[in-house]
Enzyme design. Structure first.
Site, PDB file in Angstrom:
ATOM      1  N   CYS A 236     -29.722  19.723  35.773  1.00 42.88           N
ATOM      2  CA  CYS A 236     -29.600  20.688  36.872  1.00 42.88           C
ATOM      3  C   CYS A 236     -28.213  20.716  37.489  1.00 42.88           C
ATOM      4  O   CYS A 236     -27.836  21.703  38.114  1.00 42.88           O
ATOM      5  CB  CYS A 236     -30.631  20.390  37.958  1.00 42.88           C
ATOM      6  SG  CYS A 236     -32.345  20.444  37.385  1.00 42.88           S
TER       7      CYS A 236
ATOM      8  N   GLN B  72     -40.377  16.461  36.100  1.00 42.95           N
ATOM      9  CA  GLN B  72     -39.829  16.440  37.451  1.00 42.95           C
ATOM     10  C   GLN B  72     -40.872  16.739  38.520  1.00 42.95           C
ATOM     11  O   GLN B  72     -40.765  16.257  39.652  1.00 42.95           O
ATOM     12  CB  GLN B  72     -38.657  17.422  37.561  1.00 42.95           C
ATOM     13  CG  GLN B  72     -37.425  16.963  36.815  1.00 42.95           C
ATOM     14  CD  GLN B  72     -36.176  17.710  37.239  1.00 42.95           C
ATOM     15  OE1 GLN B  72     -36.202  18.596  38.084  1.00 42.95           O
ATOM     16  NE2 GLN B  72     -35.053  17.356  36.640  1.00 42.95           N
TER      17      GLN B  72
ATOM     18  N   ARG C 203     -38.826  35.623  49.066  1.00 40.38           N
ATOM     19  CA  ARG C 203     -40.078  36.233  49.514  1.00 40.38           C
ATOM     20  C   ARG C 203     -40.131  36.166  51.042  1.00 40.38           C
ATOM     21  O   ARG C 203     -40.615  35.178  51.623  1.00 40.38           O
ATOM     22  CB  ARG C 203     -41.277  35.527  48.885  1.00 40.38           C
ATOM     23  CG  ARG C 203     -41.290  35.565  47.361  1.00 40.38           C
ATOM     24  CD  ARG C 203     -42.632  35.134  46.783  1.00 40.38           C
ATOM     25  NE  ARG C 203     -43.043  33.820  47.228  1.00 40.38           N
ATOM     26  CZ  ARG C 203     -42.691  32.675  46.654  1.00 40.38           C
ATOM     27  NH1 ARG C 203     -41.879  32.680  45.609  1.00 40.38           N
ATOM     28  NH2 ARG C 203     -43.132  31.511  47.126  1.00 40.38           N
TER      29      ARG C 203
ATOM     30  N   SER D  79     -38.915  25.023  43.244  1.00 37.82           N
ATOM     31  CA  SER D  79     -38.003  26.129  42.922  1.00 37.82           C
ATOM     32  C   SER D  79     -38.599  26.928  41.767  1.00 37.82           C
ATOM     33  O   SER D  79     -39.214  26.365  40.865  1.00 37.82           O
ATOM     34  CB  SER D  79     -36.624  25.589  42.547  1.00 37.82           C
ATOM     35  OG  SER D  79     -36.719  24.655  41.489  1.00 37.82           O
TER      36      SER D  79
ATOM     37  N   HIS E  91     -33.449  28.710  40.965  1.00 38.72           N
ATOM     38  CA  HIS E  91     -32.795  27.555  40.351  1.00 38.72           C
ATOM     39  C   HIS E  91     -32.596  27.852  38.870  1.00 38.72           C
ATOM     40  O   HIS E  91     -33.369  27.409  38.020  1.00 38.72           O
ATOM     41  CB  HIS E  91     -33.663  26.322  40.572  1.00 38.72           C
ATOM     42  CG  HIS E  91     -33.065  25.040  40.089  1.00 38.72           C
ATOM     43  ND1 HIS E  91     -31.738  24.900  39.755  1.00 38.72           N
ATOM     44  CD2 HIS E  91     -33.641  23.810  39.892  1.00 38.72           C
ATOM     45  CE1 HIS E  91     -31.512  23.642  39.372  1.00 38.72           C
ATOM     46  NE2 HIS E  91     -32.650  22.968  39.440  1.00 38.72           N
TER      47      HIS E  91
ATOM     48  N   CYS F 157     -30.045  16.799  42.531  1.00 39.08           N
ATOM     49  CA  CYS F 157     -30.818  15.897  41.675  1.00 39.08           C
ATOM     50  C   CYS F 157     -30.820  16.472  40.268  1.00 39.08           C
ATOM     51  O   CYS F 157     -30.770  17.689  40.077  1.00 39.08           O
ATOM     52  CB  CYS F 157     -32.236  15.728  42.200  1.00 39.08           C
ATOM     53  SG  CYS F 157     -33.196  17.254  42.311  1.00 39.08           S
TER      54      CYS F 157
ATOM     55  N   GLY G 177     -32.169  15.908  35.936  1.00 31.88           N
ATOM     56  CA  GLY G 177     -33.100  15.287  35.010  1.00 31.88           C
ATOM     57  C   GLY G 177     -32.590  13.960  34.475  1.00 31.88           C
ATOM     58  O   GLY G 177     -31.401  13.793  34.230  1.00 31.88           O
TER      59      GLY G 177
END
Length: 392
Positions: free
Chosen positions: A91, A151, A210, A247, A348, A378, A380
């Site tokens: 990420c 995750q 949203r 996300s 994301h 953060c 993986g």
């Protein structure tokens, strides 16, 4: 040491990373190329002045294979002499791309670099890179005989360890949408977003926000990551993480123009921020998402700053539990953290998120008149990057 500065930052809008999403009809190479062209056009820079292009991408297979950065450089119409490389730090891939670019400038290896990233999760689904076999080798299984987890399960583990209740997680997620919707309505993202041509018309706004999201609506969602096997392995978990507090799958690209401060002056370009400090850490790969805590401590120590010296924080909202735990452990001001919403609302697009956050952090510092900004992600495998920039 030579100073590395940010001259500009751009991104596409965030599209839903599934069939029917606003950007699903756009090849990821062309998404990335769009941001590369935009950076140069906005700053009147000829492409042959670029020493390298470094792009992050997580699923480097299929349409994102064969060095997606090089493909994007060629698709953008840059001279064939402009090199490019693709990197994967999960990420944090594009944040790491920005680190490498800035460090290269500071070392004197580059004058001008573009760092960024791309991910089309509608066209190259999450997990595509492992479709032909598992990356978990016999030696890895020997070290972690019970196996690592995805995750989402890690997000559950840290929510349980820190005692984050379902209501707190849902409230954070709803607030992320509210903050992002407010920022969008006030035009705070407009300076970053590059419209994406599409058959139905240009895509100009983030599709993932949203505005009507409420805690009451989120309460109706069930757990997203519970399986019978995981429930048997972790019998104490009550499974609090939902799609709403995670996300979303996202399509998008982003890019940042980085150069030596001396080069910017020679070209008559205005530096907007200076790279001040960098950190990257490894952490527990089972908990996986706690890396931003030690990464933040390390980058503050390297910068000689305290948490209270930072005017704006961007902590990637992979899941609501990540920034909530980070806030508890670091004692940071929640009002300075993800003030324009985060990945729960803004999406994301894995390989792109790091430089998307960097662009937002820069815009927030300029809007509020802050001096120092810190971003952390953060990643993986139990990794995390942290960056401190100083507005100029």
């Amino acid at each position: 040491m030579r100073s590395a500065v940010i001259v500009d930052a751009v991104r596409t809008p965030s599209g839903r990373g599934k069939p029917g999403g606003a950007l699903c009809g756009i090849h990821p190479v062309d998404l990335a190329a769009l941001t590369l062209r935009a950076l140069l056009e906005r700053n009147g820079l000829e492409p042959d002045r670029v020493d390298d292009v470094i792009l992050g991408c997580v699923s480097q297979v299929g349409e994102q294979g064969m060095n997606v950065a090089r493909q994007a450089v060629l698709a953008a119409g840059f001279p064939e002499t402009v090199p490019a490389t693709s990197i994967d730090r999960q990420c944090g891939s594009s944040q790491q791309a920005a680190h490498f670019a800035a460090q290269g400038v500071m070392a004197g290896a580059y004058d001008i670099v573009i760092a960024g990233g791309v991910e089309s999760m509608s066209r190259v689904p999450l997990g595509s890179s492992t479709s032909s076999g598992s990356p978990i080798s016999p030696a890895m299984r020997g070290r972690y005989p019970d196996g690592l987890v995805n995750q989402g399960v890690s997000a559950e583990l840290i929510a349980a360890r820190w005692g984050l209740g379902r209501d707190e997680l849902d409230a954070y997620a709803a607030a992320s949408h509210a903050r992002a919707a407010d920022a969008a309505a006030r035009g705070l993202f407009d300076g970053q977003i590059v419209p994406v041509p599409a058959p139905e018309g240009p895509v100009t706004a983030d599709e993932t926000i949203r505005p009507a999201t409420t805690v009451e609506g989120l309460r109706a969602l069930g757990p997203a990551f519970r399986t019978d096997a995981m429930a048997e392995r972790f019998p104490d978990l009550d499974w609090r993480i939902t799609a709403g507090s995670s996300s979303p799958l996202t399509d998008g690209a982003s890019a940042v123009l980085i150069m030596g401060e001396d080069v910017a002056a020679a070209l008559g370009l205005r530096p907007r921020a200076r790279f001040h400090a960098f950190a990257v850490v490894g952490d527990d790969p089972l908990m996986m998402l706690t890396g931003p805590i030690p990464a933040t401590r390390r980058v503050l120590d390297r910068a000689g700053l305290s948490i209270d010296d930072i005017d704006a924080f961007e902590v990637n909202e992979a899941f609501a539990s990540v920034p909530l735990v980070w806030l508890r452990e670091l004692g940071a001001d929640a009002g300075r953290t993800n003030a324009w919403g985060g990945a729960i609302a803004l999406g994301h697009a894995l390989g792109s998120s790091g430089t998307r956050l960097l662009g937002t952090l820069l815009a927030r510092l300029e809007h509020d008149g802050g001096r120092f900004g810190l971003q952390t992600m953060c990643e993986g495998g139990g990794l995390a990057n942290a960056t401190i920039i100083e507005r100029l």
